[in-house]
Scaffold this motif. Structure first.
Motif, short mmCIF file in Angstrom:
data_model
loop_
_atom_site.label_atom_id
_atom_site.label_comp_id
_atom_site.label_asym_id
_atom_site.label_seq_id
_atom_site.Cartn_x
_atom_site.Cartn_y
_atom_site.Cartn_z
N ARG A 219 -25.76 64.15 -13.39
CA ARG A 219 -26.96 64.62 -14.09
C ARG A 219 -26.92 64.23 -15.57
O ARG A 219 -27.95 63.96 -16.19
N LEU A 220 -25.72 64.21 -16.15
CA LEU A 220 -25.58 63.84 -17.56
C LEU A 220 -26.15 62.45 -17.78
O LEU A 220 -26.82 62.16 -18.76
N ARG A 221 -25.84 61.58 -16.82
CA ARG A 221 -26.29 60.20 -16.92
C ARG A 221 -27.82 60.11 -16.80
O ARG A 221 -28.47 59.43 -17.58
N GLN A 222 -28.38 60.84 -15.84
CA GLN A 222 -29.84 60.84 -15.68
C GLN A 222 -30.53 61.36 -16.94
O GLN A 222 -31.54 60.82 -17.38
N GLU A 223 -29.96 62.40 -17.51
CA GLU A 223 -30.56 62.98 -18.71
C GLU A 223 -30.48 62.02 -19.89
O GLU A 223 -31.43 61.91 -20.67
N ALA A 224 -29.37 61.32 -20.02
CA ALA A 224 -29.23 60.33 -21.11
C ALA A 224 -30.18 59.17 -20.90
O ALA A 224 -30.70 58.59 -21.87
N GLU A 225 -30.43 58.83 -19.63
CA GLU A 225 -31.34 57.71 -19.31
C GLU A 225 -32.77 57.98 -19.77
O GLU A 225 -33.52 57.03 -20.02
N ASP A 226 -33.14 59.24 -19.85
CA ASP A 226 -34.48 59.57 -20.33
C ASP A 226 -34.64 59.23 -21.82
O ASP A 226 -35.75 59.10 -22.32
N GLU A 227 -33.50 59.14 -22.53
CA GLU A 227 -33.54 58.88 -23.98
C GLU A 227 -33.19 57.44 -24.32
O GLU A 227 -33.69 56.87 -25.28
N PHE A 228 -32.27 56.87 -23.55
CA PHE A 228 -31.70 55.56 -23.90
C PHE A 228 -31.96 54.57 -22.78
O PHE A 228 -31.67 54.85 -21.61
N HIS A 229 -32.47 53.39 -23.14
CA HIS A 229 -32.88 52.44 -22.11
C HIS A 229 -31.88 51.30 -21.91
O HIS A 229 -32.17 50.34 -21.21
N GLY A 230 -30.71 51.40 -22.53
CA GLY A 230 -29.67 50.39 -22.32
C GLY A 230 -28.77 50.79 -21.16
O GLY A 230 -29.12 51.61 -20.31
N ASN A 231 -27.59 50.19 -21.15
CA ASN A 231 -26.63 50.43 -20.07
C ASN A 231 -25.84 51.73 -20.31
O ASN A 231 -25.28 51.93 -21.38
N ILE A 232 -25.81 52.61 -19.32
CA ILE A 232 -25.09 53.89 -19.46
C ILE A 232 -24.03 54.02 -18.38
O ILE A 232 -24.31 53.79 -17.20
N GLU A 233 -22.83 54.42 -18.77
CA GLU A 233 -21.77 54.68 -17.80
C GLU A 233 -21.20 56.08 -18.05
O GLU A 233 -21.02 56.48 -19.20
N LEU A 234 -20.91 56.77 -16.96
CA LEU A 234 -20.13 58.01 -17.06
C LEU A 234 -18.68 57.57 -17.18
O LEU A 234 -18.22 56.77 -16.37
N ALA A 235 -17.97 58.10 -18.17
CA ALA A 235 -16.57 57.68 -18.34
C ALA A 235 -15.77 58.05 -17.10
O ALA A 235 -15.98 59.10 -16.49
N GLU A 236 -14.89 57.15 -16.71
CA GLU A 236 -13.93 57.45 -15.65
C GLU A 236 -12.68 56.64 -15.96
O GLU A 236 -12.73 55.65 -16.71
N GLU A 237 -11.57 57.07 -15.40
CA GLU A 237 -10.31 56.41 -15.69
C GLU A 237 -10.38 54.93 -15.29
O GLU A 237 -10.81 54.60 -14.18
N GLY A 238 -9.99 54.05 -16.20
CA GLY A 238 -9.97 52.63 -15.92
C GLY A 238 -11.27 51.91 -16.23
O GLY A 238 -11.32 50.68 -16.19
#
Ligand SMILES: [Zn+2]
Ligand SMILES: [Zn+2]
Length: 243
Positions: A219-238
Motif C-alpha cells: 500500500r505504501l507503494r500505491q500511495e507514493a504512486e499517487d504523488e510520484f510518476h517515476g519508478n518506485i520500489e519498496l526496499a528489500e534486501e539485495g
C-alpha cells in the motif's frame, strides 16, 4: 556507482533481515551507510567484512548503529587472524560525544564529519542535511561525480527536502507511516510525503525504506504512486541500483 539495500526495517529487524544499512560501491571502494541491527550478518552476502573501506552514520539510534559493536569485533578478529593492522574509518557527527567516542575501537576509528561541509570518502562526495528527528540526525546526498543518490535517513517531512534532493537520480526515503497518518510526532515520513519529495525533486527512482511493522507494505507503494510518476520500489534486501 552501485547501491544495494542491506537492511530496510524501521526500529527492529523482522526475522532473517536487518534495519537500516545501504552499501555504496564504486571502482572497488565499498562504503556502508548506517549499520543497524542485523546488518553485519546480511552484509556478508554481498561483500566480506574485510572488504569494507568506510562506514558513515546518520545518527545514533539503535536501528542505525546496533551492529557497530559486532563490526568492531569483526575488525579485531580479522586483523588478528591475518596479522594485519587495517583500521576501518567510521564517520559520525559529534553532537553526541558519548556515542561518537564509542566509534573508536582497536581497529576502527571514529571520524567526525562537519555537516556544514562536504565530506570526501573514497570516490564519494557527501553533502549533509539536518533532519527533523528526536535526536540529531543527518540525511546525505552522495555523488561519485556522475550520479547522485539522496538518503533522507530518519526525518519528518519538511519543504527543504525537495531542494536538497534536486539533481538526484535515486532517492531513498524514510517511509515509516501510511498516508493520512501523523509521522511527524515520531520524526518519520509517510508514503505520500516520500512521493511528494521525489516528484518535486524530479528524481528518476524512489526507494521507500525504513519500513513499518504494520499494515500492507504494498500500500505504501500505491500511495507514493499517487504523488510520484517515476519508478518506485519498496526496499528489500539485495535491491540494487546501478548508475
Ligand atoms: Zn530509524
Ligand atoms: Zn532514528
Amino acid at each position: 556507482m552501485k547501491v544495494t539495500v542491506v537492511g530496510y526495517w524501521g526500529a527492529y529487524p523482522a526475522a532473517g533481515s536487518a534495519t537500516s544499512g545501504y552499501l555504496f560501491e564504486k571502482d572497488g571502494f565499498t562504503m556502508l551507510v548506517d549499520c543497524g541491527s542485523g546488518v553485519l550478518s546480511r552484509l556478508q552476502q554481498f561483500i566480506k567484512v574485510t572488504d569494507l573501506d568506510a562506514v558513515v552514520l546518520s545518527h545514533y539510534h539503535h536501528d542505525h548503529i546496533a551492529d557497530i559493536g559486532p563490526l568492531q569485533y569483526a575488525s579485531l578478529v580479522q586483523n588478528t587472524l591475518h596479522e594485519t593492522k587495517r583500521v576501518l574509518p567510521i564517520y559520525g557527527h559529534n553532537q553526541d560525544e558519548e556515542q561518537f567516542d564509542k566509534l573508536t575501537h582497536h581497529y576502527t576509528k571514529g571520524i567526525e564529519y562537519n555537516p556544514d561541509e562536504t565530506l570526501q570518502v573514497g570516490p564519494f562526495t557527501i553533502e549533509f542535511q539536518k533532519t527533523q528527528h528526536p535526536v540529531v540526525c543527518y540525511g546525505m546526498k552522495i555523488t561519485d561525480g556522475v550520479h547522485t543518490v539522496t538518503y533522507t535517513a530518519d526525518t519528518s517531512y519538511f519543504e527543504g527536502w525537495s531542494d536538497f534532493t534536486e539533481g538526484s537520480d535515486l532517492l531513498i526515503t524514510d517511509t515509516n507511516f501510511y498516508r493520512g497518518m501523523d509521522g511527524a510526532k515520531a520524526g518519520h515520513m509517510t508514503s505520500e510525503e516520500a512521493g511528494k519529495i521525489a516528484q518535486k525533486a524530479s528524481v528518476q527512482t524512489l526507494w521507500l525504506s525504513h519500513l513499518p511493522h504494520f499494515g500492507q507494505l504494498t500500500r505504501l507503494r500505491q500511495e507514493a504512486e499517487d504523488e510520484f510518476h517515476g519508478n518506485i520500489e519498496l526496499a528489500e534486501e539485495g535491491l540494487s541500483w546501478n548508475g
